[in-house]
Design a protein around this motif. Structure first.
Motif, short mmCIF file in Angstrom:
data_model
loop_
_atom_site.label_atom_id
_atom_site.label_comp_id
_atom_site.label_asym_id
_atom_site.label_seq_id
_atom_site.Cartn_x
_atom_site.Cartn_y
_atom_site.Cartn_z
N PHE A 282 0.92 -1.15 0.06
CA PHE A 282 -0.07 -0.08 -0.07
C PHE A 282 0.87 1.27 -0.07
O PHE A 282 2.09 1.27 0.31
CB PHE A 282 -1.01 0.10 1.45
N TYR A 283 0.28 2.20 -0.42
CA TYR A 283 0.98 3.65 -0.63
C TYR A 283 -0.25 4.74 -0.42
O TYR A 283 -1.25 4.51 -0.87
CB TYR A 283 1.54 3.86 -2.06
N VAL A 284 0.30 5.52 0.55
CA VAL A 284 -0.63 6.60 0.61
C VAL A 284 -0.14 8.19 0.38
O VAL A 284 1.17 8.38 0.66
CB VAL A 284 -0.74 6.75 2.32
N ALA A 285 -0.87 8.84 -0.31
CA ALA A 285 -0.19 10.08 -0.87
C ALA A 285 -1.52 10.92 -0.92
O ALA A 285 -2.54 10.51 -1.64
CB ALA A 285 0.44 10.04 -1.87
N ASP A 286 -1.54 12.35 -0.55
CA ASP A 286 -2.71 13.31 -0.97
C ASP A 286 -4.05 12.61 -0.13
O ASP A 286 -5.11 12.76 -0.91
CB ASP A 286 -2.93 13.69 -2.21
N SER B 53 -10.83 -7.99 -7.28
CA SER B 53 -10.67 -8.33 -6.18
C SER B 53 -9.60 -7.46 -5.19
O SER B 53 -9.97 -6.96 -4.34
CB SER B 53 -10.03 -9.79 -5.96
N TYR B 54 -8.68 -6.92 -5.80
CA TYR B 54 -7.63 -6.03 -5.46
C TYR B 54 -8.10 -4.63 -5.27
O TYR B 54 -7.73 -3.86 -4.45
CB TYR B 54 -6.12 -6.26 -5.78
N ALA B 55 -8.90 -4.46 -6.43
CA ALA B 55 -9.32 -2.88 -6.25
C ALA B 55 -10.37 -3.01 -5.29
O ALA B 55 -10.40 -1.93 -4.55
CB ALA B 55 -10.11 -2.90 -7.47
N LEU B 56 -11.24 -4.03 -4.95
CA LEU B 56 -11.98 -4.14 -3.91
C LEU B 56 -11.56 -3.88 -2.62
O LEU B 56 -11.70 -3.31 -1.60
CB LEU B 56 -13.02 -5.37 -4.03
N LEU B 57 -10.22 -4.77 -2.28
CA LEU B 57 -9.51 -4.82 -1.15
C LEU B 57 -9.07 -3.26 -0.98
O LEU B 57 -8.80 -2.99 0.23
CB LEU B 57 -8.38 -5.65 -1.28
N THR B 58 -8.73 -2.65 -1.87
CA THR B 58 -7.97 -1.35 -1.96
C THR B 58 -9.10 -0.28 -1.28
O THR B 58 -8.90 0.49 -0.21
CB THR B 58 -7.61 -0.59 -2.95
N HIS B 59 -10.47 -0.48 -1.58
CA HIS B 59 -11.53 0.25 -1.14
C HIS B 59 -11.91 -0.02 0.27
O HIS B 59 -12.21 0.90 1.06
CB HIS B 59 -12.67 -0.09 -2.26
N LEU B 60 -11.73 -1.41 0.47
CA LEU B 60 -12.21 -1.79 1.96
C LEU B 60 -11.18 -1.40 2.95
O LEU B 60 -11.64 -0.87 3.91
CB LEU B 60 -12.27 -3.33 1.92
N ILE B 61 -9.55 -1.30 2.52
CA ILE B 61 -8.71 -0.79 3.35
C ILE B 61 -8.92 0.48 3.65
O ILE B 61 -8.61 1.23 4.65
CB ILE B 61 -7.31 -1.31 3.09
N ALA B 62 -8.94 1.39 2.50
CA ALA B 62 -9.18 2.62 2.60
C ALA B 62 -10.52 3.40 3.65
O ALA B 62 -10.35 4.19 4.26
CB ALA B 62 -9.47 3.28 1.17
N ASN B 63 -11.59 2.66 3.24
CA ASN B 63 -12.46 2.55 4.23
C ASN B 63 -12.32 2.58 5.56
O ASN B 63 -12.73 3.10 6.43
CB ASN B 63 -13.95 1.70 3.64
N GLU B 64 -11.49 1.41 5.93
CA GLU B 64 -11.29 1.27 7.29
C GLU B 64 -10.21 2.38 7.96
O GLU B 64 -10.51 2.61 9.03
CB GLU B 64 -10.52 -0.06 7.41
N CYS B 65 -9.41 2.79 6.95
CA CYS B 65 -8.61 3.82 7.41
C CYS B 65 -9.05 5.39 7.34
O CYS B 65 -8.19 6.37 7.47
CB CYS B 65 -7.12 3.76 6.70
N LEU C 264 -9.71 6.98 4.43
CA LEU C 264 -9.06 7.64 3.00
C LEU C 264 -9.78 7.34 1.92
O LEU C 264 -10.68 6.49 1.92
CB LEU C 264 -7.56 6.82 3.06
N GLU C 265 -9.63 8.24 1.06
CA GLU C 265 -9.91 7.94 -0.45
C GLU C 265 -9.26 6.94 -1.15
O GLU C 265 -8.04 6.66 -0.49
CB GLU C 265 -9.85 9.40 -1.27
N VAL C 266 -9.87 6.46 -2.25
CA VAL C 266 -8.87 5.44 -3.11
C VAL C 266 -8.02 6.30 -4.06
O VAL C 266 -8.65 7.24 -4.57
CB VAL C 266 -9.73 4.46 -3.58
#
Length: 314
Positions: free
Chosen positions: A203-207, A231-243, A245-247
Motif C-alpha cells: 500500500f501507498y498513501v499520498a494526498d 478483487s484487489y481493487a475491492l481490497l483497496t476500497h475496503l482498506i481505505a474505508n477502514e482507514c 482514506l479515499e482510493v
C-alpha cells in the motif's frame, strides 16, 4: 478496461509457447504492468460478465476472515476453489466413483464426460455442506491466502495478523515503505492446494488517497486476471474505508502472464467486443473490514457483455 484488452492482445502478438504443470500449454510473456485509477470507476471487466458479489466479493471476504476451507464458499454458492478440493477427494482411497483422472482437460474435450463431472461435482458440493467431517478432511486447502494473511506462523510459535498490522501501520505511519502483506511462505508452499499466484501487495498513501500494488507471479489472463483486478481493487476500497482514506490507484504487476491454449478462441472473441462504462462500487461506510459481509458490498451500473465460458486448468 482497455488496459486489460491491451494485455490480451500483447500476449497474442508477442507470447512464447510454454508448457505448464497442468499439461494444457500456454502462450506467455514475462513482466507486464497495468494501472487503474479507482477514482474513475470500479475496474470490473465489461467485455464479459463476471459474478462480482457471488464470486469476487465472497472470495475476498473469505481470505480476510483467514478461512481456508471451501465449505464456507460453497455455502455461498461460490465454487471458484472447488476444483482443487475436488481433486483431493477423487485422488483419495475413499473415492469410489467414476475415473476423474485429468478431469479438467477431459471435460473440455468430451461433452459426455463433462456431464459425468458435473454430476460428481454436485454430489461433492452436497456432501461438503451435509458432512462436517468430510468437509474438514477434503474441503481444507492447506495454508493458502487466508492463513498467510491473518495467521502467518512466526518463529516463536505465535502467529502474525498481517492485515491487522498493515491497517495499524497505515493509520500510524502512512509514509512507511513497509506497508506490505505477503502470501508467499516458502516453508508452507508445498502444503498448499495451490501456491499463491498473487504473492504480495503493498500500500501507498499520498494526498489522502490509498493506492495498492499487487505482484502476481502467475497470471491466467483470460479466467483469473479479471477476478484479480476486481478483487484487489475491492481490497483497496475496503482498506481505505477502514482507514478513513479515499482510493487512489490499483497497480497490477504480472510475472508470467499467460493465455492457456484452450482459451485462445475465447480471448479473440472478447477482443471483438467494445468495452462499456465502468460501474460504481458502494460499500457500507464505517463498518469494520473484519465484520463486512457480501451484503455490505455492491456495484451499480454494471452492464457487461455476456459471459464467455472456458475450462479451468487444474
Amino acid at each position: 478496461m482497455q488496459q486489460y484488452l491491451q494485455l490480451c492482445q500483447h500476449i497474442l502478438n508477442n507470447g512464447h509457447k510454454k508448457e505448464d504443470r497442468t499439461g494444457t500449454g500456454t502462450i506467455s510473456v514475462f513482466g507486464y504492468q497495468m494501472r487503474f485509477n479507482l477514482q474513475e470507476g470500479f475496474p470490473l471487466v465489461t467485455t464479459k460478465r463476471l459474478a462480482f458479489r457471488t464470486l469476487i466479493a465472497s472470495e475476498l471476504l473469505w481470505f480476510l476472515k483467514g478461512d481456508t476451507n471451501v465449505r464456507t464458499l460453497i455455502a455461498e454458492r461460490n465454487y471458484i476453489w472447488n476444483e482443487w478440493a475436488f481433486e483431493k477427494w477423487v485422488k483419495s482411497s475413499e473415492y469410489m466413483g467414476p475415473d476423474m483422472t485429468n478431469f479438467g482437460l477431459r471435460a473440455a474435450q468430451d461433452e459426455a464426460f463433462a456431464n459425468v463431472l458435473e454430476e460428481q461435482m454436485q454430489l461433492f458440493n452436497e456432501r461438503m455442506l451435509a458432512d462436517e467431517a468430510f468437509a474438514a478432511k477434503y474441503g481444507d486447502l492447506g495454508p493458502v491466502y487466508g492463513k498467510q494473511w491473518r495467521s502467518w506462523p512466526a518463529a516463536n510459535g505465535e502467529t502474525i495478523d498481517q492485515i491487522a498490522n498493515v491497517i495499524e501501520q497505515i493509520n500510524k505511519n502512512p509514509d512507511s515503505r513497509r506497508l506490505i502483506v505477503t502470501a508467499w511462505n516458502p516453508a508452507e508452499v508445498d502444503e498448499m492446494a495451490l501456491p499463491p499466484c498473487h504473492t504480495f501487495f503493498q500500500f501507498y498513501v499520498a494526498d489522502g488517497k490509498l493506492s495498492c500494488q499487487l505482484y502476481q507471479r502467475s497470471a491466467d489472463v483470460f479466467l483469473g486476471v479479471p477476478f484479480n483486478i476486481a478483487s484487489y481493487a475491492l481490497l483497496t476500497h475496503l482498506i481505505a474505508n477502514e482507514c478513513g482514506l479515499e482510493v487512489g490507484e490499483f497497480v497490477h504487476t504480472l510475472g508470467d502472464a499467460h493465455i492457456y491454449s484452450n482459451h485462445i478462441e475465447q480471448v479473440k472473441e472478447q477482443l471483438t467486443r467494445e468495452p462499456r462504462a465502468l460501474p460504481t462500487l458502494h460499500i457500507t461506510e464505517g463498518k469494520s473490514i473484519f465484520d463486512m459481509t457480501v451484503a455490505d458490498i455492491k456495484v451499480e451500473g454494471y452492464d457487461p457483455h455476456p459471459s464467455i465460458k472456458a475450462p479451468i486448468a487444474v
